[in-house]
Every structure is written in C-alpha cells, then in structure tokens.
Write a protein that holds these residues in place. Structure first.
Motif, PDB file in Angstrom:
ATOM      1  N   VAL A  45       1.149  -1.304   0.014  1.00  0.00           N
ATOM      2  CA  VAL A  45       0.046   0.063  -0.101  1.00  0.00           C
ATOM      3  C   VAL A  45       0.795   1.489  -0.074  1.00  0.00           C
ATOM      4  O   VAL A  45       2.187   0.903  -0.106  1.00  0.00           O
ATOM      5  N   ALA A  46       0.144   3.028  -0.414  1.00  0.00           N
ATOM      6  CA  ALA A  46       1.700   3.464  -0.326  1.00  0.00           C
ATOM      7  C   ALA A  46       1.603   3.937   1.018  1.00  0.00           C
ATOM      8  O   ALA A  46       2.763   4.318   1.023  1.00  0.00           O
ATOM      9  N   THR A  47       1.042   3.990   2.236  1.00  0.00           N
ATOM     10  CA  THR A  47       1.350   4.559   3.027  1.00  0.00           C
ATOM     11  C   THR A  47       1.287   3.439   4.615  1.00  0.00           C
ATOM     12  O   THR A  47       0.562   2.697   4.538  1.00  0.00           O
ATOM     13  N   PRO A  48       1.340   4.250   5.440  1.00  0.00           N
ATOM     14  CA  PRO A  48       1.890   3.006   6.705  1.00  0.00           C
ATOM     15  C   PRO A  48       0.291   3.706   8.063  1.00  0.00           C
ATOM     16  O   PRO A  48      -0.450   2.003   7.495  1.00  0.00           O
ATOM     17  N   ARG A  49      -0.078   4.400   6.909  1.00  0.00           N
ATOM     18  CA  ARG A  49      -2.208   4.071   7.390  1.00  0.00           C
ATOM     19  C   ARG A  49      -2.922   2.943   7.059  1.00  0.00           C
ATOM     20  O   ARG A  49      -3.690   2.784   7.249  1.00  0.00           O
ATOM     21  N   ALA A  50      -2.032   3.342   5.538  1.00  0.00           N
ATOM     22  CA  ALA A  50      -2.988   2.523   4.570  1.00  0.00           C
ATOM     23  C   ALA A  50      -2.558   1.070   4.930  1.00  0.00           C
ATOM     24  O   ALA A  50      -3.521  -0.552   5.322  1.00  0.00           O
ATOM     25  N   ALA A  51      -2.048   1.039   5.613  1.00  0.00           N
ATOM     26  CA  ALA A  51      -1.073  -0.375   6.152  1.00  0.00           C
ATOM     27  C   ALA A  51      -1.712  -1.404   7.625  1.00  0.00           C
ATOM     28  O   ALA A  51      -1.948  -1.855   6.621  1.00  0.00           O
TER      29      ALA A  51
END
Length: 127
Positions: A104-110
């Motif tokens: 995914v693009a960001t740690p938040r998305a992870a």
C-alpha cells in the motif's frame, strides 16, 4: 581531406544522435532530481505523517521513532497499542506482517489493511 562515404556519413549521424540523446537524458535526470529534492508545500521530506484514529472500531496509530525494528525506517505503527511490524519497500510502498503480499502507499493504509485482514482478532506480538 578524405572522401565522404556512406559509412562515414552514417557514423557521424550515429555519433550526433548519441550525443543529443545523452544530453537529453542528463537534462531530464537533473531536472527530475532537482524537483524530487524540493518538498511540496506542507509536506515533510523526512518521513510519513503521524496519525492517530479509530478505524472500524480499532485504534490505529503511526509515529516516527515508535517502531522497534529497522524495516519501518524508524516509523512505528500500532493497532490497539500493539506494534504492527511494517516495512517500506524500495519503491516507497509499505507492507505489514499481516498483509505482507498487498503493498500500500502509506503506513496508515497498511494499518487499515491489517485491521480489515484481522477481522476483529487481536494483534499478537512477534517475539
């Protein structure tokens, strides 16, 4: 002066084309690296933005320096206070131990992907 032959004309044309192509690549590369080093307005160039939110009933957090492992480049992600091991790939995408094969693009998305994958189950520490 040597006689102009087809071979010499083609050789000169190829050398000119190669020099022009090399100059174009150098110019494009230099402008791309210059624009990459200038951060966009309002963005930090030293890492992902911190976050703290409730997603699907689970508290997810992300902050610099929080992770105890080197794969996250000094960035820690937590689900309900338990560390979610994350890693940044060479292409800038992020993966976690829970959704390892879905970058995914960001740690938040992870973190959000991990919450979805856990389906309410607690995050168990990796020791």
């Amino acid at each position: 002066m040597p006689e102009l032959t087809r071979r010499r004309a083609l050789g000169a044309a190829a050398a000119l084309a190669a020099a022009t192509g090399a100059q174009a690549l150098t110019t494009t590369s230099a402008s791309a690296s210059a624009s990459a080093t200038v951060p966009a307005a309002g963005h930090h160039h030293d890492g992902p933005e911190p976050f703290d939110e409730v997603y699907r009933g689970r508290r997810i957090e992300g902050r610099a320096g929080g992770g105890g492992h080197h794969h996250g480049a000094g960035y820690g992600v937590f689900v309900d206070g338990m560390e979610l091991h994350v890693m940044q790939n060479a292409d800038g995408s992020w993966i976690s131990v829970v959704s390892h094969y879905d970058p995914v693009a960001t740690p938040r998305a992870a973190a959000r992907a991990a919450v979805v994958e856990l389906q309410g189950a607690p995050l168990v520490p990796l020791d």
